[in-house]
Design a protein around this motif. Sequence first.
Motif, PDB file in Angstrom:
ATOM      1  N   ILE A  52       0.838  -1.197   0.000  1.00 30.57           N
ATOM      2  CA  ILE A  52       0.000   0.000   0.000  1.00 30.57           C
ATOM      3  C   ILE A  52       0.876   1.251   0.000  1.00 30.57           C
ATOM      4  O   ILE A  52       1.830   1.358   0.780  1.00 30.57           O
ATOM      5  N   VAL A  53       0.520   2.199  -0.860  1.00 31.87           N
ATOM      6  CA  VAL A  53       1.174   3.506  -0.871  1.00 31.87           C
ATOM      7  C   VAL A  53       0.107   4.554  -0.569  1.00 31.87           C
ATOM      8  O   VAL A  53      -0.884   4.667  -1.302  1.00 31.87           O
ATOM      9  N   ALA A  54       0.283   5.287   0.532  1.00 28.73           N
ATOM     10  CA  ALA A  54      -0.611   6.410   0.839  1.00 28.73           C
ATOM     11  C   ALA A  54      -0.096   7.612   0.066  1.00 28.73           C
ATOM     12  O   ALA A  54       0.986   8.138   0.364  1.00 28.73           O
ATOM     13  N   LEU A  55      -0.836   8.025  -0.944  1.00 28.08           N
ATOM     14  CA  LEU A  55      -0.378   9.080  -1.846  1.00 28.08           C
ATOM     15  C   LEU A  55      -0.666  10.476  -1.316  1.00 28.08           C
ATOM     16  O   LEU A  55       0.114  11.404  -1.538  1.00 28.08           O
ATOM     17  N   ALA A 108      -2.982   0.589  -4.159  1.00 23.98           N
ATOM     18  CA  ALA A 108      -2.693  -0.808  -3.843  1.00 23.98           C
ATOM     19  C   ALA A 108      -1.991  -1.447  -5.033  1.00 23.98           C
ATOM     20  O   ALA A 108      -2.487  -1.396  -6.161  1.00 23.98           O
ATOM     21  N   ILE A 109      -0.836  -2.055  -4.782  1.00 23.71           N
ATOM     22  CA  ILE A 109      -0.056  -2.695  -5.844  1.00 23.71           C
ATOM     23  C   ILE A 109       0.201  -4.145  -5.451  1.00 23.71           C
ATOM     24  O   ILE A 109       0.744  -4.419  -4.378  1.00 23.71           O
ATOM     25  N   GLY A 110      -0.184  -5.077  -6.309  1.00 22.59           N
ATOM     26  CA  GLY A 110       0.035  -6.487  -6.004  1.00 22.59           C
ATOM     27  C   GLY A 110      -0.994  -7.057  -5.053  1.00 22.59           C
ATOM     28  O   GLY A 110      -0.670  -7.904  -4.224  1.00 22.59           O
ATOM     29  N   VAL A 111      -2.223  -6.603  -5.165  1.00 21.77           N
ATOM     30  CA  VAL A 111      -3.291  -7.033  -4.255  1.00 21.77           C
ATOM     31  C   VAL A 111      -4.332  -7.831  -5.037  1.00 21.77           C
ATOM     32  O   VAL A 111      -4.726  -7.451  -6.139  1.00 21.77           O
ATOM     33  N   GLY A 112      -4.785  -8.935  -4.456  1.00 26.53           N
ATOM     34  CA  GLY A 112      -5.709  -9.837  -5.118  1.00 26.53           C
ATOM     35  C   GLY A 112      -7.133  -9.307  -5.189  1.00 26.53           C
ATOM     36  O   GLY A 112      -7.546  -8.447  -4.403  1.00 26.53           O
ATOM     37  N   LYS A 113      -7.894  -9.867  -6.125  1.00 32.25           N
ATOM     38  CA  LYS A 113      -9.279  -9.444  -6.343  1.00 32.25           C
ATOM     39  C   LYS A 113     -10.144  -9.666  -5.106  1.00 32.25           C
ATOM     40  O   LYS A 113     -11.038  -8.872  -4.812  1.00 32.25           O
ATOM     41  N   SER A 114      -9.912 -10.727  -4.360  1.00 31.39           N
ATOM     42  CA  SER A 114     -10.746 -10.997  -3.186  1.00 31.39           C
ATOM     43  C   SER A 114     -10.593  -9.908  -2.136  1.00 31.39           C
ATOM     44  O   SER A 114     -11.563  -9.518  -1.482  1.00 31.39           O
ATOM     45  N   ARG A 129     -12.787   5.540  -6.064  1.00 35.26           N
ATOM     46  CA  ARG A 129     -12.484   4.140  -6.388  1.00 35.26           C
ATOM     47  C   ARG A 129     -12.040   4.102  -7.847  1.00 35.26           C
ATOM     48  O   ARG A 129     -12.822   4.391  -8.747  1.00 35.26           O
ATOM     49  N   ILE A 130     -10.784   3.786  -8.080  1.00 34.17           N
ATOM     50  CA  ILE A 130     -10.256   3.669  -9.440  1.00 34.17           C
ATOM     51  C   ILE A 130      -9.682   2.261  -9.574  1.00 34.17           C
ATOM     52  O   ILE A 130      -8.662   1.933  -8.965  1.00 34.17           O
ATOM     53  N   ALA A 131     -10.354   1.418 -10.325  1.00 32.55           N
ATOM     54  CA  ALA A 131      -9.908   0.034 -10.486  1.00 32.55           C
ATOM     55  C   ALA A 131      -9.895  -0.317 -11.964  1.00 32.55           C
ATOM     56  O   ALA A 131     -10.850  -0.864 -12.497  1.00 32.55           O
ATOM     57  N   PRO A 191      -2.759  -2.289 -10.336  1.00 34.49           N
ATOM     58  CA  PRO A 191      -2.866  -1.313  -9.241  1.00 34.49           C
ATOM     59  C   PRO A 191      -4.201  -0.582  -9.249  1.00 34.49           C
ATOM     60  O   PRO A 191      -4.705  -0.205 -10.310  1.00 34.49           O
ATOM     61  N   PHE A 192      -4.767  -0.394  -8.065  1.00 33.24           N
ATOM     62  CA  PHE A 192      -6.038   0.328  -7.948  1.00 33.24           C
ATOM     63  C   PHE A 192      -5.959   1.339  -6.821  1.00 33.24           C
ATOM     64  O   PHE A 192      -5.065   1.270  -5.961  1.00 33.24           O
ATOM     65  N   LEU A 193      -6.880   2.297  -6.850  1.00 33.35           N
ATOM     66  CA  LEU A 193      -6.938   3.370  -5.861  1.00 33.35           C
ATOM     67  C   LEU A 193      -8.229   3.284  -5.056  1.00 33.35           C
ATOM     68  O   LEU A 193      -9.303   3.084  -5.627  1.00 33.35           O
TER      69      LEU A 193
END
Length: 305
Positions: A52-55, A108-114, A129-131, A191-193
């Motif tokens: 996780i990166v807090a931007l 989030a980088i490298g995080v699963g769909k579940s 929410r950006i996915a 990666p998603f936000l």
Amino acid sequence: MFTLDRSAILGHPRLRFLTDLVPIHEHLDNIEKFIRICYEEQGWHVAQSGRIVALRATDEDRLSSAFKASLYLGKYNDMANTQRFLRSMVAAGHSYEPIRGETVLFLAIGVGKSVYDHLVTYTVGRPTRIAGGQRANVPWGFELPVEAKNPDEYEEELERIRHVIRLAKQDRAEQLQAARAKLPVGYIMPPFLLEFSEEALIKTVFRQRLFEKGAQGATVDVVTDMLNACIAIDEEKWKFLIDYHGPHLQQWEKAMRTLRKDGLTIRDIAERLGVSLDEALDRNLYEMLMETVGKLPPSMWEKQR
């Protein structure tokens, strides 16, 4: 200068990346570059914890919540008091309005769909929410379940993901929007936000997915990273909020219910601890209650381990 900790992502023991089909290293280089340009160089404190990166945390130096708390309390001569919200409002159990509109934007980088599915259920206090992976971007690999006992059993899932990518991107036999129906539940999303208000984080997301027992293991890992990123940005604020909303609250409630129901005495607590009454009288009462009547049963996930 912000540098993306690639080892925390690429070296994660449960992640299997498809670097042969997806230019992941190139993607990470670009993400790092534009985090610097779009956030760090604009003055935001960027913090990474694991995947996780807090931007961007909007309550910069806690001054926005200080101004709002002062206005709320009618304290116009000291509106930059960064302690007022924590010490005068949180500690007194008053309104959380000063941080309701303050948000933290997480990448989030490298995080699963579940895990994404567990987090996206929160809509209150979530403005962003950006996915892209829910559209036409290819998955990055597969995330093994925390509870997996035989990792080799999941190799076929990785091959299913390879097949979907080839089907859509190389053979062009299907659109990815259609082919992704063949993906396993545990595929790694691009990666998603997700952005949450600070009030939603401490009162809902962290409480339900981290402080209370029962959340799925992979989700606990990612939400722990989210909390640690918040702490890296403002340690005093988040540790103060944890003190009022953290995991010990469940123990307090269980302890109070048990004491009220069973009418226990210090002697009873001593017996449960296996110590003499004299020893119990000299020990910290809070710690004794947490060790006995406040002790929580194991969660479903802990039992399975």
